[in-house]
Design a protein around this motif. Structure first.
Motif, mmCIF file in Angstrom:
data_model
loop_
_atom_site.group_PDB
_atom_site.id
_atom_site.type_symbol
_atom_site.label_atom_id
_atom_site.label_comp_id
_atom_site.label_asym_id
_atom_site.label_seq_id
_atom_site.Cartn_x
_atom_site.Cartn_y
_atom_site.Cartn_z
ATOM 1 N N VAL A 10 70.370 82.234 11.628
ATOM 2 C CA VAL A 10 69.394 82.294 10.632
ATOM 3 C C VAL A 10 70.211 82.775 9.118
ATOM 4 C CG1 VAL A 10 67.330 82.443 11.764
ATOM 5 C CG2 VAL A 10 68.605 84.336 11.168
ATOM 6 N N VAL A 11 71.282 83.904 9.402
ATOM 7 C CA VAL A 11 71.946 84.039 8.475
ATOM 8 C C VAL A 11 72.915 82.990 7.944
ATOM 9 C CG1 VAL A 11 73.894 85.602 7.436
ATOM 10 C CG2 VAL A 11 71.924 86.584 8.708
ATOM 11 N N THR A 12 73.458 82.148 8.578
ATOM 12 C CA THR A 12 74.189 80.697 8.389
ATOM 13 C C THR A 12 73.496 80.005 7.792
ATOM 14 O OG1 THR A 12 75.743 81.327 10.429
ATOM 15 C CG2 THR A 12 75.507 79.430 9.281
ATOM 16 N N ALA A 13 72.265 79.602 8.398
ATOM 17 C CA ALA A 13 71.287 78.688 7.484
ATOM 18 C C ALA A 13 71.093 79.138 6.013
ATOM 19 C CB ALA A 13 70.070 78.470 8.163
ATOM 20 N N LEU A 14 70.747 80.389 5.914
ATOM 21 C CA LEU A 14 70.369 80.987 4.596
ATOM 22 C C LEU A 14 71.843 80.992 3.639
ATOM 23 C CD1 LEU A 14 68.211 82.062 2.810
ATOM 24 C CD2 LEU A 14 68.856 84.615 3.487
ATOM 25 N N THR A 15 72.668 81.319 4.358
ATOM 26 C CA THR A 15 73.933 81.202 3.512
ATOM 27 C C THR A 15 74.209 79.673 2.933
ATOM 28 O OG1 THR A 15 74.863 83.098 4.599
ATOM 29 C CG2 THR A 15 76.217 81.790 3.491
ATOM 30 N N ALA A 16 74.054 78.695 3.851
ATOM 31 C CA ALA A 16 74.280 77.404 3.546
ATOM 32 C C ALA A 16 73.191 76.853 2.427
ATOM 33 C CB ALA A 16 73.852 76.709 4.907
ATOM 34 N N HIS A 17 72.113 77.267 2.534
ATOM 35 C CA HIS A 17 71.190 77.137 1.568
ATOM 36 C C HIS A 17 71.612 77.496 0.140
ATOM 37 C CE1 HIS A 17 68.559 75.502 4.726
ATOM 38 N NE2 HIS A 17 67.983 74.840 3.819
ATOM 39 N N PHE A 108 64.566 87.603 7.400
ATOM 40 C CA PHE A 108 63.873 88.799 7.440
ATOM 41 C C PHE A 108 63.501 89.163 8.859
ATOM 42 C CE2 PHE A 108 59.555 90.565 7.244
ATOM 43 C CZ PHE A 108 60.001 92.124 6.484
ATOM 44 N N PHE A 109 62.689 88.283 9.599
ATOM 45 C CA PHE A 109 62.273 88.578 10.862
ATOM 46 C C PHE A 109 63.308 88.980 11.648
ATOM 47 C CE2 PHE A 109 61.266 86.929 15.182
ATOM 48 C CZ PHE A 109 59.946 87.314 15.190
ATOM 49 N N ALA A 110 64.649 88.164 11.741
ATOM 50 C CA ALA A 110 65.713 88.516 12.831
ATOM 51 C C ALA A 110 66.203 90.098 12.555
ATOM 52 C CB ALA A 110 66.771 87.323 12.671
ATOM 53 N N LEU A 111 66.242 90.503 11.141
ATOM 54 C CA LEU A 111 66.917 91.617 10.987
ATOM 55 C C LEU A 111 65.645 92.730 11.002
ATOM 56 C CD1 LEU A 111 68.990 90.677 7.856
ATOM 57 C CD2 LEU A 111 70.025 91.007 10.223
ATOM 58 N N THR A 112 64.571 92.574 11.200
ATOM 59 C CA THR A 112 63.450 93.486 11.253
ATOM 60 C C THR A 112 63.122 93.896 12.579
ATOM 61 O OG1 THR A 112 62.717 92.926 9.079
ATOM 62 C CG2 THR A 112 61.256 94.160 10.288
ATOM 63 N N PHE A 113 62.997 92.614 13.467
ATOM 64 C CA PHE A 113 62.323 92.986 14.796
ATOM 65 C C PHE A 113 63.602 92.533 15.749
ATOM 66 C CE2 PHE A 113 58.773 91.415 12.225
ATOM 67 C CZ PHE A 113 58.263 92.547 12.282
ATOM 68 N N LYS A 114 63.368 93.414 16.895
ATOM 69 C CA LYS A 114 64.240 93.160 18.103
ATOM 70 C C LYS A 114 63.742 92.256 18.885
ATOM 71 C CE LYS A 114 67.293 95.019 21.572
ATOM 72 N NZ LYS A 114 67.558 96.326 22.521
ATOM 73 N N ILE A 115 64.181 90.973 19.581
ATOM 74 C CA ILE A 115 63.538 90.277 20.217
ATOM 75 C C ILE A 115 63.917 90.746 21.694
ATOM 76 C CG2 ILE A 115 63.340 87.768 20.942
ATOM 77 C CD1 ILE A 115 62.144 88.681 18.292
ATOM 78 N N THR A 116 63.130 90.928 22.504
ATOM 79 C CA THR A 116 63.377 91.301 24.013
ATOM 80 C C THR A 116 63.467 89.912 25.014
ATOM 81 O OG1 THR A 116 61.248 91.515 24.491
ATOM 82 C CG2 THR A 116 62.636 93.589 24.149
ATOM 83 N N ARG A 117 62.863 88.800 24.611
ATOM 84 C CA ARG A 117 62.990 87.638 25.186
ATOM 85 C C ARG A 117 62.895 86.511 24.165
ATOM 86 N NH1 ARG A 117 58.886 85.576 29.847
ATOM 87 N NH2 ARG A 117 60.178 83.764 30.511
ATOM 88 N N LEU A 118 63.805 85.612 24.533
ATOM 89 C CA LEU A 118 63.740 84.247 23.626
ATOM 90 C C LEU A 118 63.769 83.118 24.598
ATOM 91 C CD1 LEU A 118 66.284 84.729 20.551
ATOM 92 C CD2 LEU A 118 63.441 85.083 20.520
#
Length: 119
Positions: A10-17, A108-118
């Motif tokens: 997601v950081v790569t996608a935002l940086t590309a945009h 924002f979501f990826a940096l705010t929340f820790k995902i335990t299962r994707l």
């Protein structure tokens, strides 16, 4: 997919945009944004095609809507790139803004929340 992989994606996608928006403003051309729209749409459609479980009954309407939207985005970006239709160019800028906002919210979501299962 781990938390680190999701964050990197997601950081790569935002940086590309951000980079494409900067290039489009500096060059005063829509080409980079149209190409990024096409790349994002094709990447999402390929990802959906590689995991066709969403097509099996019962059909997942959210994923089907995403696939239909990205098909429309790909067609619009292609029409704007090769035919230079004004409506397609304007629509592609709207879609670019939507993808940009989605990338920002995903960061924002990826940096705010820790995902335990994707899945």
């Amino acid at each position: 997919m781990s938390n680190g992989q999701l964050t990197l994606l997601v950081v790569t996608a935002l940086t590309a945009h951000i980079g494409v928006l900067s290039a489009a403003i500096v060059r005063r051309r829509a080409g980079p944004a149209l190409i990024l729209n096409l790349v994002v749409a094709v990447a999402l459609l390929v990802a959906l095609a590689l995991h066709p479980r969403w097509l099996q009954p019962p059909l997942d309407p959210q994923v089907a809507s995403l696939a239909a939207f990205e098909l429309l985005v790909a067609a619009m970006a292609a029409a704007a790139l090769w035919r230079r239709y004004r409506a397609a160019i304007i629509g592609s800028w709207v879609v670019f803004a939507l993808h940009f906002a989605a990338s920002g919210f995903a960061v924002f979501f990826a940096l705010t929340f820790k995902i335990t299962r994707l899945i």
